[in-house]
Design a protein around this motif. Sequence first.
Motif, PDB file in Angstrom:
ATOM      1  N   LYS A 283      91.230  56.970  32.633  1.00  0.00           N
ATOM      2  CA  LYS A 283      92.470  56.316  32.514  1.00  0.00           C
ATOM      3  C   LYS A 283      93.546  57.150  33.225  1.00  0.00           C
ATOM      4  CE  LYS A 283      93.827  58.077  27.963  1.00  0.00           C
ATOM      5  NZ  LYS A 283      94.199  57.528  26.760  1.00  0.00           N
ATOM      6  N   ASN A 284      93.337  58.234  33.436  1.00  0.00           N
ATOM      7  CA  ASN A 284      94.333  59.178  34.049  1.00  0.00           C
ATOM      8  C   ASN A 284      93.971  59.555  35.699  1.00  0.00           C
ATOM      9  OD1 ASN A 284      95.588  59.879  31.555  1.00  0.00           O
ATOM     10  ND2 ASN A 284      93.856  61.224  31.043  1.00  0.00           N
ATOM     11  N   GLY A 285      92.929  58.812  36.197  1.00  0.00           N
ATOM     12  CA  GLY A 285      92.643  59.014  37.499  1.00  0.00           C
ATOM     13  C   GLY A 285      91.599  59.976  37.886  1.00  0.00           C
ATOM     14  N   LYS A 286      91.158  60.537  36.899  1.00  0.00           N
ATOM     15  CA  LYS A 286      90.104  61.782  37.090  1.00  0.00           C
ATOM     16  C   LYS A 286      88.715  61.157  37.313  1.00  0.00           C
ATOM     17  CE  LYS A 286      88.711  66.167  35.143  1.00  0.00           C
ATOM     18  NZ  LYS A 286      88.837  67.181  34.077  1.00  0.00           N
ATOM     19  N   LEU A 287      88.255  61.604  38.134  1.00  0.00           N
ATOM     20  CA  LEU A 287      86.546  61.261  38.529  1.00  0.00           C
ATOM     21  C   LEU A 287      85.808  61.510  37.404  1.00  0.00           C
ATOM     22  CD1 LEU A 287      86.178  62.342  42.090  1.00  0.00           C
ATOM     23  CD2 LEU A 287      86.357  60.083  41.235  1.00  0.00           C
ATOM     24  N   ILE A 288      84.734  60.680  37.022  1.00  0.00           N
ATOM     25  CA  ILE A 288      83.845  60.980  35.940  1.00  0.00           C
ATOM     26  C   ILE A 288      82.520  61.176  36.489  1.00  0.00           C
ATOM     27  CG2 ILE A 288      82.729  59.734  34.161  1.00  0.00           C
ATOM     28  CD1 ILE A 288      85.259  57.620  33.964  1.00  0.00           C
ATOM     29  N   TYR A 289      81.926  62.270  36.075  1.00  0.00           N
ATOM     30  CA  TYR A 289      80.542  62.848  36.614  1.00  0.00           C
ATOM     31  C   TYR A 289      79.593  62.779  35.543  1.00  0.00           C
ATOM     32  CZ  TYR A 289      82.595  64.845  40.651  1.00  0.00           C
ATOM     33  OH  TYR A 289      83.363  64.849  41.826  1.00  0.00           O
ATOM     34  N   GLU A 290      78.248  62.568  35.903  1.00  0.00           N
ATOM     35  CA  GLU A 290      77.027  63.037  34.918  1.00  0.00           C
ATOM     36  C   GLU A 290      77.556  64.178  34.036  1.00  0.00           C
ATOM     37  OE1 GLU A 290      72.398  63.631  35.635  1.00  0.00           O
ATOM     38  OE2 GLU A 290      73.927  63.437  37.353  1.00  0.00           O
ATOM     39  N   GLY A 291      77.223  64.112  32.800  1.00  0.00           N
ATOM     40  CA  GLY A 291      77.518  65.420  32.033  1.00  0.00           C
ATOM     41  C   GLY A 291      78.799  65.340  31.479  1.00  0.00           C
ATOM     42  N   ASP A 292      79.934  64.591  31.770  1.00  0.00           N
ATOM     43  CA  ASP A 292      81.317  64.699  31.207  1.00  0.00           C
ATOM     44  C   ASP A 292      81.111  64.013  29.872  1.00  0.00           C
ATOM     45  OD1 ASP A 292      82.369  65.790  33.449  1.00  0.00           O
ATOM     46  OD2 ASP A 292      83.101  63.762  34.222  1.00  0.00           O
ATOM     47  N   PHE A 293      82.141  64.458  29.151  1.00  0.00           N
ATOM     48  CA  PHE A 293      82.433  63.830  27.778  1.00  0.00           C
ATOM     49  C   PHE A 293      83.643  63.008  27.931  1.00  0.00           C
ATOM     50  CE2 PHE A 293      80.035  67.766  26.159  1.00  0.00           C
ATOM     51  CZ  PHE A 293      79.242  66.918  25.469  1.00  0.00           C
ATOM     52  N   LEU A 294      83.535  61.682  27.366  1.00  0.00           N
ATOM     53  CA  LEU A 294      84.740  60.902  27.547  1.00  0.00           C
ATOM     54  C   LEU A 294      85.076  60.456  26.100  1.00  0.00           C
ATOM     55  CD1 LEU A 294      83.280  58.120  29.967  1.00  0.00           C
ATOM     56  CD2 LEU A 294      84.683  60.255  30.363  1.00  0.00           C
ATOM     57  N   LYS A 295      86.258  60.313  25.930  1.00  0.00           N
ATOM     58  CA  LYS A 295      86.902  59.919  24.534  1.00  0.00           C
ATOM     59  C   LYS A 295      87.502  58.654  24.947  1.00  0.00           C
ATOM     60  CE  LYS A 295      89.603  61.328  20.576  1.00  0.00           C
ATOM     61  NZ  LYS A 295      90.108  62.742  20.019  1.00  0.00           N
ATOM     62  N   ASP A 296      87.344  57.588  23.768  1.00  0.00           N
ATOM     63  CA  ASP A 296      88.155  56.364  23.760  1.00  0.00           C
ATOM     64  C   ASP A 296      88.300  56.303  22.309  1.00  0.00           C
ATOM     65  OD1 ASP A 296      85.763  55.582  22.645  1.00  0.00           O
ATOM     66  OD2 ASP A 296      85.817  53.415  23.419  1.00  0.00           O
TER      67      ASP A 296
END
Length: 131
Positions: free
Chosen positions: A68-81
């Motif tokens: 949501k901030n325009g940061k690329l998402i990679y394998e291994g990343d942690f996301l929060k919703d």
Amino acid sequence: MENLRFKFRVWDNKEKRYVEEYLDREIMLSIDGTLNAITYDFSGDRSIEDINKNNRFEVEFCTGLKDKNGKLIYEGDFLKDHNCIWQVLWDEKEAAFYLYNKKRDFYLSPFIGEFEVIGNIHENVDLLGEE
């Protein structure tokens, strides 16, 4: 539009950090998955060395999506919703990225909603346990 099709990042298990170079040489991923360092001489010739024979490095591919901030998402990343934390994983069998937490998982799609990258598996290994 930015070409993210084969974008990747490299984690160095020895140095415990992400790297873009190896001994001042450019890192390249071969079509067969080999991680190489490239050296160019003054004549323009290049030499290629397989630098991952001992599994020192981990390659993590970009999903092609941004949070949501325009940061690329990679394998291994942690996301929060909202109040839920997810880890981005690759499903070899389905050839697709998916989101995982201890309660459920689902495949990642371009319609990812309000996710935010909050860390990655190497630098924030304990995040998935916070649910």
